[in-house]
Write a protein that holds these residues in place. Structure first.
Motif, PDB file in Angstrom:
ATOM      1  N   LYS A  89      42.643 -20.843-129.558  1.00  0.00           N
ATOM      2  CA  LYS A  89      42.106 -19.413-129.107  1.00  0.00           C
ATOM      3  C   LYS A  89      40.973 -19.279-128.817  1.00  0.00           C
ATOM      4  CE  LYS A  89      46.704 -17.251-129.444  1.00  0.00           C
ATOM      5  NZ  LYS A  89      47.556 -16.558-130.550  1.00  0.00           N
ATOM      6  N   PRO A  90      40.184 -19.699-130.058  1.00  0.00           N
ATOM      7  CA  PRO A  90      38.633 -19.609-130.056  1.00  0.00           C
ATOM      8  C   PRO A  90      37.729 -20.158-128.739  1.00  0.00           C
ATOM      9  CG  PRO A  90      39.423 -20.088-132.404  1.00  0.00           C
ATOM     10  CD  PRO A  90      40.572 -20.138-131.229  1.00  0.00           C
ATOM     11  N   ILE A  91      38.463 -21.284-128.654  1.00  0.00           N
ATOM     12  CA  ILE A  91      38.036 -22.161-127.459  1.00  0.00           C
ATOM     13  C   ILE A  91      38.189 -21.474-126.132  1.00  0.00           C
ATOM     14  CG2 ILE A  91      38.152 -24.366-126.152  1.00  0.00           C
ATOM     15  CD1 ILE A  91      39.070 -25.548-128.785  1.00  0.00           C
ATOM     16  N   PHE A  92      39.167 -20.801-125.996  1.00  0.00           N
ATOM     17  CA  PHE A  92      39.362 -20.084-124.632  1.00  0.00           C
ATOM     18  C   PHE A  92      38.719 -18.901-124.761  1.00  0.00           C
ATOM     19  CE2 PHE A  92      41.990 -16.405-123.110  1.00  0.00           C
ATOM     20  CZ  PHE A  92      42.096 -16.629-121.633  1.00  0.00           C
ATOM     21  N   ASP A  93      38.380 -17.904-125.993  1.00  0.00           N
ATOM     22  CA  ASP A  93      37.500 -16.999-126.195  1.00  0.00           C
ATOM     23  C   ASP A  93      36.224 -17.418-125.659  1.00  0.00           C
ATOM     24  OD1 ASP A  93      39.554 -15.513-126.937  1.00  0.00           O
ATOM     25  OD2 ASP A  93      38.877 -15.524-128.930  1.00  0.00           O
ATOM     26  N   ASP A  94      35.589 -18.522-125.987  1.00  0.00           N
ATOM     27  CA  ASP A  94      34.291 -19.072-125.488  1.00  0.00           C
ATOM     28  C   ASP A  94      34.066 -19.378-124.096  1.00  0.00           C
ATOM     29  OD1 ASP A  94      33.330 -18.870-128.207  1.00  0.00           O
ATOM     30  OD2 ASP A  94      33.512 -21.197-128.491  1.00  0.00           O
ATOM     31  N   LEU A  95      35.226 -19.934-123.663  1.00  0.00           N
ATOM     32  CA  LEU A  95      35.121 -20.212-121.906  1.00  0.00           C
ATOM     33  C   LEU A  95      35.298 -18.904-121.093  1.00  0.00           C
ATOM     34  CD1 LEU A  95      35.371 -21.910-119.714  1.00  0.00           C
ATOM     35  CD2 LEU A  95      37.737 -22.281-119.986  1.00  0.00           C
ATOM     36  N   VAL A  96      36.105 -17.919-121.636  1.00  0.00           N
ATOM     37  CA  VAL A  96      36.229 -16.581-121.088  1.00  0.00           C
ATOM     38  C   VAL A  96      34.798 -15.967-120.955  1.00  0.00           C
ATOM     39  CG1 VAL A  96      37.071 -14.307-121.058  1.00  0.00           C
ATOM     40  CG2 VAL A  96      38.669 -16.184-121.360  1.00  0.00           C
ATOM     41  N   ALA A  97      34.188 -15.902-122.089  1.00  0.00           N
ATOM     42  CA  ALA A  97      32.736 -15.223-122.088  1.00  0.00           C
ATOM     43  C   ALA A  97      31.871 -16.075-121.088  1.00  0.00           C
ATOM     44  CB  ALA A  97      32.333 -15.155-123.546  1.00  0.00           C
ATOM     45  N   ASP A  98      31.672 -17.405-121.308  1.00  0.00           N
ATOM     46  CA  ASP A  98      30.644 -18.051-120.549  1.00  0.00           C
ATOM     47  C   ASP A  98      31.286 -17.651-118.928  1.00  0.00           C
ATOM     48  OD1 ASP A  98      29.502 -19.072-122.686  1.00  0.00           O
ATOM     49  OD2 ASP A  98      30.514 -21.290-122.619  1.00  0.00           O
ATOM     50  N   TYR A  99      32.487 -17.700-118.712  1.00  0.00           N
ATOM     51  CA  TYR A  99      32.799 -17.702-117.354  1.00  0.00           C
ATOM     52  C   TYR A  99      32.509 -16.272-116.585  1.00  0.00           C
ATOM     53  CZ  TYR A  99      35.619 -18.361-113.192  1.00  0.00           C
ATOM     54  OH  TYR A  99      35.625 -18.281-111.848  1.00  0.00           O
ATOM     55  N   LYS A 100      32.724 -15.122-117.614  1.00  0.00           N
ATOM     56  CA  LYS A 100      32.489 -13.818-117.284  1.00  0.00           C
ATOM     57  C   LYS A 100      30.896 -13.609-117.082  1.00  0.00           C
ATOM     58  CE  LYS A 100      36.146 -11.000-119.427  1.00  0.00           C
ATOM     59  NZ  LYS A 100      36.333  -9.980-120.115  1.00  0.00           N
ATOM     60  N   PHE A 101      30.047 -14.429-118.037  1.00  0.00           N
ATOM     61  CA  PHE A 101      28.654 -14.069-117.616  1.00  0.00           C
ATOM     62  C   PHE A 101      28.104 -14.734-116.264  1.00  0.00           C
ATOM     63  CE2 PHE A 101      24.440 -16.054-118.081  1.00  0.00           C
ATOM     64  CZ  PHE A 101      23.643 -14.864-118.230  1.00  0.00           C
ATOM     65  N   ILE A 102      28.601 -15.793-116.296  1.00  0.00           N
ATOM     66  CA  ILE A 102      28.431 -16.600-114.997  1.00  0.00           C
ATOM     67  C   ILE A 102      28.853 -15.901-113.676  1.00  0.00           C
ATOM     68  CG2 ILE A 102      28.381 -18.932-113.745  1.00  0.00           C
ATOM     69  CD1 ILE A 102      26.505 -18.839-116.187  1.00  0.00           C
ATOM     70  N   ALA A 103      30.249 -15.580-113.717  1.00  0.00           N
ATOM     71  CA  ALA A 103      30.524 -14.773-112.511  1.00  0.00           C
ATOM     72  C   ALA A 103      29.873 -13.583-112.294  1.00  0.00           C
ATOM     73  CB  ALA A 103      32.298 -14.734-112.767  1.00  0.00           C
ATOM     74  N   THR A 104      29.518 -12.903-113.202  1.00  0.00           N
ATOM     75  CA  THR A 104      28.953 -11.492-113.106  1.00  0.00           C
ATOM     76  C   THR A 104      27.433 -11.947-112.439  1.00  0.00           C
ATOM     77  OG1 THR A 104      29.976 -10.560-114.826  1.00  0.00           O
ATOM     78  CG2 THR A 104      27.932  -9.409-114.189  1.00  0.00           C
ATOM     79  N   LYS A 105      26.771 -13.062-113.061  1.00  0.00           N
ATOM     80  CA  LYS A 105      25.428 -13.493-112.495  1.00  0.00           C
ATOM     81  C   LYS A 105      25.378 -13.655-110.953  1.00  0.00           C
ATOM     82  CE  LYS A 105      22.207 -17.360-113.323  1.00  0.00           C
ATOM     83  NZ  LYS A 105      22.032 -18.461-113.965  1.00  0.00           N
ATOM     84  N   HIS A 106      26.495 -14.367-110.504  1.00  0.00           N
ATOM     85  CA  HIS A 106      26.597 -15.063-109.170  1.00  0.00           C
ATOM     86  C   HIS A 106      27.167 -13.846-108.391  1.00  0.00           C
ATOM     87  CE1 HIS A 106      24.788 -18.985-109.884  1.00  0.00           C
ATOM     88  NE2 HIS A 106      25.761 -18.974-110.816  1.00  0.00           N
TER      89      HIS A 106
END
Length: 64
Positions: free
Chosen positions: A22-39
């Motif tokens: 779950k913490p790995i998933f949380d990290d991936l979600v946070a990173d993905y959300k940041f990059i998706a918002t950026k692009h």
């Protein structure tokens, strides 16, 4: 929606993982959300796809 307010799909995908992933998933979600918002200007996420990536061995590389 804040980090603490998760959608139903987010919760279902997160809860499909064992507790140690779950913490790995949380990290991936946070990173993905940041990059998706950026692009794309919005944090569109397919949580079930991210859960599958974590299940298949995705881990943050520590570089970046």
């Amino acid at each position: 929606m804040t980090e603490l307010e998760r959608s139903e799909k987010h919760e279902l995908a997160r809860n499909s993982l064992p507790d140690d992933l779950k913490p790995i998933f949380d990290d991936l979600v946070a990173d993905y959300k940041f990059i998706a918002t950026k692009h794309h200007g919005a944090p569109y996420v397919s949580y079930i796809v991210l859960a599958d990536l974590v299940r298949e061995g995705w881990r943050r590389s520590g570089t970046g």
